[in-house]
Design a protein around this motif. Sequence first.
Motif, short mmCIF file in Angstrom:
data_model
loop_
_atom_site.label_atom_id
_atom_site.label_comp_id
_atom_site.label_asym_id
_atom_site.label_seq_id
_atom_site.Cartn_x
_atom_site.Cartn_y
_atom_site.Cartn_z
N ALA A 76 -63.89 -14.31 16.43
CA ALA A 76 -62.79 -13.59 15.76
C ALA A 76 -61.45 -13.83 16.45
N ASN A 77 -61.50 -14.31 17.69
CA ASN A 77 -60.28 -14.60 18.44
C ASN A 77 -59.46 -15.63 17.67
N ALA A 78 -58.20 -15.36 17.44
CA ALA A 78 -57.35 -16.20 16.60
C ALA A 78 -57.30 -17.65 17.07
N SER A 79 -57.34 -17.90 18.37
CA SER A 79 -57.23 -19.26 18.87
C SER A 79 -58.49 -20.08 18.60
N CYS A 80 -59.62 -19.43 18.31
CA CYS A 80 -60.88 -20.13 18.05
C CYS A 80 -61.14 -20.33 16.56
N ARG A 81 -60.31 -19.76 15.73
CA ARG A 81 -60.57 -19.80 14.30
C ARG A 81 -60.02 -21.07 13.67
N ILE A 82 -60.63 -21.47 12.58
CA ILE A 82 -60.19 -22.67 11.88
C ILE A 82 -58.82 -22.44 11.22
N ASP A 83 -58.51 -21.19 10.92
CA ASP A 83 -57.23 -20.86 10.29
C ASP A 83 -56.23 -20.26 11.29
N CYS A 84 -56.28 -20.74 12.55
CA CYS A 84 -55.43 -20.14 13.59
C CYS A 84 -53.94 -20.26 13.27
N THR A 85 -53.53 -21.35 12.62
CA THR A 85 -52.12 -21.49 12.25
C THR A 85 -51.71 -20.43 11.25
N LEU A 86 -52.57 -20.17 10.28
CA LEU A 86 -52.29 -19.14 9.29
C LEU A 86 -52.24 -17.76 9.93
N VAL A 87 -53.14 -17.49 10.86
CA VAL A 87 -53.17 -16.21 11.55
C VAL A 87 -51.87 -16.01 12.34
N LYS A 88 -51.43 -17.04 13.04
CA LYS A 88 -50.17 -16.95 13.80
C LYS A 88 -48.99 -16.71 12.87
N GLN A 89 -48.96 -17.40 11.73
CA GLN A 89 -47.88 -17.24 10.77
C GLN A 89 -47.86 -15.81 10.23
N GLN A 90 -49.02 -15.26 9.90
CA GLN A 90 -49.08 -13.88 9.41
C GLN A 90 -48.59 -12.89 10.46
N GLU A 91 -48.95 -13.13 11.71
CA GLU A 91 -48.50 -12.24 12.79
C GLU A 91 -46.98 -12.31 12.96
N GLU A 92 -46.41 -13.50 12.87
CA GLU A 92 -44.95 -13.65 12.97
C GLU A 92 -44.26 -12.93 11.81
N GLU A 93 -44.82 -13.04 10.62
CA GLU A 93 -44.25 -12.35 9.46
C GLU A 93 -44.32 -10.83 9.63
N ARG A 94 -45.43 -10.33 10.16
CA ARG A 94 -45.56 -8.89 10.43
C ARG A 94 -44.50 -8.42 11.42
N LYS A 95 -44.32 -9.19 12.49
CA LYS A 95 -43.32 -8.84 13.50
C LYS A 95 -41.93 -8.83 12.89
N TYR A 96 -41.63 -9.84 12.07
CA TYR A 96 -40.33 -9.93 11.42
C TYR A 96 -40.10 -8.72 10.52
N LEU A 97 -41.10 -8.37 9.72
CA LEU A 97 -40.96 -7.24 8.81
C LEU A 97 -40.75 -5.94 9.57
N ARG A 98 -41.51 -5.74 10.62
CA ARG A 98 -41.36 -4.51 11.41
C ARG A 98 -39.99 -4.45 12.10
N ARG A 99 -39.56 -5.57 12.63
CA ARG A 99 -38.33 -5.61 13.42
C ARG A 99 -37.09 -5.58 12.54
N ASP A 100 -37.03 -6.45 11.52
CA ASP A 100 -35.78 -6.66 10.80
C ASP A 100 -35.71 -5.94 9.46
N VAL A 101 -36.81 -5.83 8.77
CA VAL A 101 -36.76 -5.27 7.42
C VAL A 101 -36.96 -3.76 7.43
N LEU A 102 -37.94 -3.30 8.20
CA LEU A 102 -38.26 -1.87 8.18
C LEU A 102 -37.32 -1.02 9.05
N ASN A 103 -36.58 -1.62 9.94
CA ASN A 103 -35.67 -0.85 10.80
C ASN A 103 -34.26 -0.88 10.31
#
Length: 103
Positions: A76-103
């Motif tokens: 389940a660790n993101a670095s071991c998954r076949i879709d690790c790039t997608l997981v990283k992208q989703q995490e960056e989008e979540r951070k962006y939304l929390r930081r810039d859009v929701l505040n």
Amino acid sequence: MFERRLNNGEIMRREWLIAYSPSTGNVYCIPCKLFSKLKTAFQIGFSDWKNSSSRLRDHEFSEDHMRSITIWSTKANASCRIDCTLVKQQEEERKYLRRDVLN
């Protein structure tokens, strides 16, 4: 059943016990169903509600379950998954939304 109380009073969710089948009335241990070589009640379907507390505790601390949890956590660790790039992208989008859009 889906939570347990630790010795310090904290309540911990049993993340591994996440599959309930309404059609069979059974719960399943997902890591054991996927990675265990043994056939346990939680792998083939558990429905002994009367003894669920003790049976859950026994299963949770069994060697086979702990091994299955370790494999599941590693996969389940993101670095071991076949879709690790997608997981990283989703995490960056979540951070962006929390930081810039929701505040």
